[in-house]
Design an enzyme around this catalytic site. Structure first.
Site, mmCIF file in Angstrom:
data_model
loop_
_atom_site.group_PDB
_atom_site.id
_atom_site.type_symbol
_atom_site.label_atom_id
_atom_site.label_comp_id
_atom_site.label_asym_id
_atom_site.label_seq_id
_atom_site.Cartn_x
_atom_site.Cartn_y
_atom_site.Cartn_z
ATOM 1 N N GLY A 212 0.840 -1.207 0.000
ATOM 2 C CA GLY A 212 0.000 0.000 0.000
ATOM 3 C C GLY A 212 0.866 1.244 0.000
ATOM 4 C CB ALA A 213 2.637 2.983 -2.572
ATOM 5 C CB SER B 131 -4.920 -0.449 7.238
ATOM 6 O OG SER B 131 -4.194 -0.831 6.119
ATOM 7 C CB ALA C 246 -14.182 8.178 18.179
ATOM 8 C CB CYS D 131 -9.512 8.685 8.694
ATOM 9 S SG CYS D 131 -8.401 7.809 7.578
ATOM 10 C CD GLN E 299 -19.063 10.414 6.728
ATOM 11 O OE1 GLN E 299 -19.200 11.627 6.773
ATOM 12 N NE2 GLN E 299 -19.507 9.693 5.731
ATOM 13 N NE ARG F 199 -8.315 9.951 0.663
ATOM 14 C CZ ARG F 199 -7.418 9.095 1.168
ATOM 15 N NH1 ARG F 199 -7.607 7.796 1.015
ATOM 16 N NH2 ARG F 199 -6.352 9.525 1.791
HETATM 17 P P1 NAD Z 1 -4.710 5.167 0.103
HETATM 18 O O1 NAD Z 1 -5.950 4.822 -0.624
HETATM 19 O O2 NAD Z 1 -4.036 6.484 -0.154
HETATM 20 O O3 NAD Z 1 -3.608 4.036 -0.175
HETATM 21 C C1 NAD Z 1 -3.863 2.670 -0.155
HETATM 22 C C2 NAD Z 1 -3.053 2.010 -1.279
HETATM 23 O O4 NAD Z 1 -3.159 0.595 -1.132
HETATM 24 C C3 NAD Z 1 -3.566 2.333 -2.674
HETATM 25 O O5 NAD Z 1 -2.524 2.924 -3.426
HETATM 26 C C4 NAD Z 1 -3.978 0.956 -3.249
HETATM 27 O O6 NAD Z 1 -3.710 0.832 -4.632
HETATM 28 C C5 NAD Z 1 -3.114 0.023 -2.438
HETATM 29 N N1 NAD Z 1 -3.622 -1.355 -2.380
HETATM 30 C C6 NAD Z 1 -4.882 -1.775 -2.101
HETATM 31 N N2 NAD Z 1 -4.946 -3.114 -2.097
HETATM 32 C C7 NAD Z 1 -3.685 -3.573 -2.371
HETATM 33 C C8 NAD Z 1 -3.117 -4.875 -2.495
HETATM 34 N N3 NAD Z 1 -3.850 -5.972 -2.312
HETATM 35 N N4 NAD Z 1 -1.813 -4.953 -2.814
HETATM 36 C C9 NAD Z 1 -1.063 -3.849 -2.999
HETATM 37 N N5 NAD Z 1 -1.549 -2.589 -2.878
HETATM 38 C C10 NAD Z 1 -2.857 -2.448 -2.564
HETATM 39 O O7 NAD Z 1 -5.034 5.021 1.648
HETATM 40 P P2 NAD Z 1 -4.363 5.795 2.886
HETATM 41 O O8 NAD Z 1 -4.958 7.154 3.033
HETATM 42 O O9 NAD Z 1 -2.876 5.644 2.790
HETATM 43 O O10 NAD Z 1 -4.901 4.927 4.099
HETATM 44 C C11 NAD Z 1 -4.425 3.622 4.337
HETATM 45 C C12 NAD Z 1 -4.902 3.170 5.709
HETATM 46 O O11 NAD Z 1 -4.332 4.008 6.725
HETATM 47 C C13 NAD Z 1 -6.410 3.252 5.923
HETATM 48 O O12 NAD Z 1 -6.794 2.178 6.719
HETATM 49 C C14 NAD Z 1 -6.594 4.550 6.680
HETATM 50 O O13 NAD Z 1 -7.737 4.510 7.496
HETATM 51 C C15 NAD Z 1 -5.347 4.603 7.524
HETATM 52 N N6 NAD Z 1 -4.898 5.956 7.899
HETATM 53 C C16 NAD Z 1 -4.921 6.981 6.997
HETATM 54 C C17 NAD Z 1 -4.437 8.241 7.340
HETATM 55 C C18 NAD Z 1 -4.456 9.402 6.373
HETATM 56 O O14 NAD Z 1 -4.138 10.503 6.788
HETATM 57 N N7 NAD Z 1 -4.792 9.223 5.114
HETATM 58 C C19 NAD Z 1 -3.889 8.436 8.611
HETATM 59 C C20 NAD Z 1 -3.864 7.366 9.502
HETATM 60 C C21 NAD Z 1 -4.364 6.125 9.138
HETATM 61 C C1 UGA Z 2 -6.903 12.835 11.346
HETATM 62 C C2 UGA Z 2 -6.214 12.748 12.711
HETATM 63 O O1 UGA Z 2 -5.880 14.062 13.144
HETATM 64 C C3 UGA Z 2 -4.949 11.895 12.626
HETATM 65 O O2 UGA Z 2 -4.379 11.754 13.920
HETATM 66 C C4 UGA Z 2 -5.307 10.515 12.065
HETATM 67 O O3 UGA Z 2 -4.156 9.724 11.922
HETATM 68 C C5 UGA Z 2 -5.979 10.690 10.720
HETATM 69 O O4 UGA Z 2 -7.169 11.529 10.878
HETATM 70 C C6 UGA Z 2 -6.461 9.398 10.139
HETATM 71 O O5 UGA Z 2 -6.657 8.431 10.843
HETATM 72 O O6 UGA Z 2 -6.672 9.432 8.928
HETATM 73 P P1 UGA Z 2 -6.543 14.250 9.125
HETATM 74 O O7 UGA Z 2 -7.917 13.780 8.801
HETATM 75 O O8 UGA Z 2 -5.480 14.081 8.114
HETATM 76 O O9 UGA Z 2 -6.024 13.510 10.461
HETATM 77 O O10 UGA Z 2 -6.573 15.806 9.492
HETATM 78 P P2 UGA Z 2 -7.096 16.620 10.776
HETATM 79 O O11 UGA Z 2 -6.129 17.685 11.041
HETATM 80 O O12 UGA Z 2 -7.448 15.737 11.890
HETATM 81 O O13 UGA Z 2 -8.414 17.317 10.221
HETATM 82 C C7 UGA Z 2 -9.588 16.575 9.924
HETATM 83 C C8 UGA Z 2 -10.714 17.519 9.559
HETATM 84 O O14 UGA Z 2 -11.160 18.254 10.697
HETATM 85 C C9 UGA Z 2 -10.335 18.569 8.522
HETATM 86 O O15 UGA Z 2 -11.410 18.765 7.639
HETATM 87 C C10 UGA Z 2 -10.077 19.803 9.355
HETATM 88 O O16 UGA Z 2 -10.231 20.989 8.637
HETATM 89 C C11 UGA Z 2 -11.141 19.641 10.418
HETATM 90 N N1 UGA Z 2 -10.858 20.364 11.686
HETATM 91 C C12 UGA Z 2 -9.736 20.071 12.400
HETATM 92 C C13 UGA Z 2 -11.760 21.300 12.148
HETATM 93 O O17 UGA Z 2 -12.796 21.573 11.518
HETATM 94 N N2 UGA Z 2 -11.492 21.941 13.340
HETATM 95 C C14 UGA Z 2 -10.390 21.668 14.078
HETATM 96 O O18 UGA Z 2 -10.210 22.289 15.153
HETATM 97 C C15 UGA Z 2 -9.492 20.711 13.595
#
Ligand code: NAD
Ligand code: UGA
Length: 463
Positions: free
Chosen positions: A12-13, A131, A226, A277, A279, A347
């Site tokens: 997952g990149a 993830s 949450a 994330c 929601q 997203r």
């Molecule tokens: P993303 O969609 O940007 O990346 C996921 C990647 O996985 C995609 O590029 C996809 O092509 C690849 N993939 C899917 N199935 C695969 C497989 N079988 N083999 C190889 N590659 C595969 O997702 P993301 O934002 O990086 O989030 C990944 C996870 O981390 C989620 O569970 C998310 O909830 C969690 N997370 C995200 C954030 C964030 O800020 N985006 C922060 C913390 C945690």
């Molecule tokens: C959030 C968490 O902050 C990370 O710790 C977590 O790893 C990540 O989700 C995840 O699991 O994906 P992120 O969604 O990237 O990170 O960004 P945030 O800074 O948390 O903002 C989320 C949303 O809340 C944005 O739309 C932001 O504008 C809004 N927000 C944030 C507010 O409306 N008010 C605030 O005071 C803070």
């Protein structure tokens, strides 16, 4: 066979896999890091000058390490065979159909990744959940892996949820508040945990590396998100009361935030939270609570998401009400489409809801965002099955000034710093009168804008 620690892989990149592995590569020059993905275009982008995601500071780290000890490849099976430590950071979206649709996490990508590891393993492997997954996922993954076990092949599953926020990912990874690692309590589990602690200890102080059992680690990730989202919904709920009573939500947030038990962070009232994330993870928590027979707990957390929907709708209603109850055929400038500043990620952006409600009412939108493309925004509408006459109602602009020309209103939907520095008196001259400004992020100087002649509406303050 013992575990080789000189190579690690990550399946997952994406937004998490890319930056986390780049950081490991930078901080651990003795480890070869392989970032794997099935998407050819994503891997090609990681190997180019135009990385697939925008994240401040990421380009420099990738440039420093790529080719040295950081590699991006689509050879998933090959590298899974090669590496004994495998992070899995694939996407875990909300299920769109079937049992639990709209709430439960879709673990299809995870199962595929687990099966790929099982098929290609020819020795012991440590599989790390990066993830965000429902609590007890490790038990399911263990079953898939064990059902496919071969001689000499043993799997240990660890949980290592990621807490980075987009826009500040590189700083968060460099100096995390904590690193959380969960593992089985048996000997193999504790051995695997220690290996992973040693990886992080290359740059994270030991006291910030927490080890727990698997379920606490998996659940803590959902709970952290949450709680964070709950703070936003709480302050947003209060912003509605402020608008009715003459209180100012910024002053209220400041006043309560000075209480060290509450703290000042994450209390910015806004048009609503977005991102891939919050929601998804809360809906997942709600679904889990229901599945475990806890309907009141489920209902409690569901409110956080419901309040966010209310906030987005209220903001839009406020726009329409103020503009004499009609936005039909009115040009409106939209500043920002990303879900927050310093990212190109759209997203679940609140802009999607606001823009679609306004277009349903006939508004003609001219959008400017420094990092988002029109095609990306259109894809977001399509992903949510929202269809409009995009050729006539949804225009993309290269700069804020073009968006503003002849418009009736400016809406700030993302808190980009650049939006604070504009010459709003010049903008007002170019607009229809009365010129409205709706600050959905409370980032501008509203008194100054009112002096310039704007009719200003913000969050949590009567106009
Ligand atoms: P993303 O969609 O940007 O990346 C996921 C990647 O996985 C995609 O590029 C996809 O092509 C690849 N993939 C899917 N199935 C695969 C497989 N079988 N083999 C190889 N590659 C595969 O997702 P993301 O934002 O990086 O989030 C990944 C996870 O981390 C989620 O569970 C998310 O909830 C969690 N997370 C995200 C954030 C964030 O800020 N985006 C922060 C913390 C945690
Ligand atoms: C959030 C968490 O902050 C990370 O710790 C977590 O790893 C990540 O989700 C995840 O699991 O994906 P992120 O969604 O990237 O990170 O960004 P945030 O800074 O948390 O903002 C989320 C949303 O809340 C944005 O739309 C932001 O504008 C809004 N927000 C944030 C507010 O409306 N008010 C605030 O005071 C803070």
């Amino acid at each position: 066979k013992s575990i080789r620690t000189s190579k690690v892989a990550c399946i997952g990149a994406g937004y998490v896999g890319g930056p986390t592995m780049a950081t490991i590569a930078q901080r651990c020059p003795h480890i070869q890091v392989y970032v794997l993905d099935i998407s050819q275009s994503r891997i090609a982008a990681w190997n180019s000058d135009q990385l697939p995601i925008y994240e401040p500071g990421l380009d420099d780290v990738v440039k420093e390490c790529r080719g040295r000890n950081l590699h991006f490849t689509t050879d998933v099976s090959g590298m899974v065979k090669e590496c004994d430590i495998i992070f899995v950071s694939v996407n875990t979206p909300t299920k769109t159909r079937g049992l639990g649709a709209g709430r439960a996490a879709d673990l299809a990508t995870w199962e595929l990744a687990a099966r790929c590891i099982a098929e290609n393993a020819d020795g012991p492997k440590i599989v790390i959940e990066k993830s965000t997954v429902p609590v007890r996922t490790a038990a399911a993954v263990q079953r898939v892996l064990e059902a496919n076990e071969k001689p000499d092949v043993k799997f240990v599953i660890l949980s290592n949820p990621e807490f980075l926020a987009e826009g500040t990912a590189m700083k968060d990874l460099e100096k995390p508040d904590r690193v959380l690692l969960g593992g089985p309590e048996d000997e193999d589990g504790q051995f695997a945990l220690k290996l992973l602690v040693d990886v992080y200890a290359n740059w994270v102080p030991r006291e910030k590396i927490l080890t727990t059992n698997l379920w606490s680690s998996e659940l803590s990730k959902l709970v952290a998100n949450a709680f964070l989202a709950q703070r936003i919904s709480s302050i947003n709920a209060i912003s509605m009361l402020c608008e009715k009573t003459g209180a100012n939500v910024k002053e209220v947030a400041h006043a309560i935030g000075l209480d060290s038990r509450i703290g000042p962070k994450f209390l910015n009232a806004s048009v609503g939270f977005g991102g891939s994330c919050f929601q998804k993870d809360i809906l997942n928590l709600v679904y889990l609570c229901e599945s475990f027979g806890l309907p009141q707990v489920a209902a409690y957390w569901q409110q956080v998401v419901d309040m966010n929907e209310v906030q987005k709708h209220n903001f839009t209603r406020k726009v329409i009400d103020a503009m004499f109850n009609t936005v039909n055929r009115k040009k409106i400038a939209i500043f920002g489409f990303a879900f927050k500043k310093d990212t190109g990620d759209t997203r679940e952006t609140p802009a999607l809801t606001v823009c679609s409600l306004l277009m349903s009412d006939g508004a003609i939108l001219h959008v400017y965002d420094p990092k988002v493309t029109r095609e990306q925004a259109l894809q977001e509408f399509r992903d949510h099955r929202l269809e409009f006459d995009f050729e006539k109602q949804f225009f993309w602009e290269e700069d804020a000034e073009s968006a503003v020309q002849d418009s009736h209103a400016i809406l700030i939907l993302t808190e980009w710093d650049a939006f604070k520095g504009y010459d709003y008196s010049l903008f007002r001259k170019r607009m229809r009168k009365p010129a409205f400004l709706f600050d959905g992020r409370n980032i501008l100087d509203h008194d100054k804008l009112a002096d310039i002649g704007f009719e200003v509406h913000s969050i949590g303050k009567p106009p």
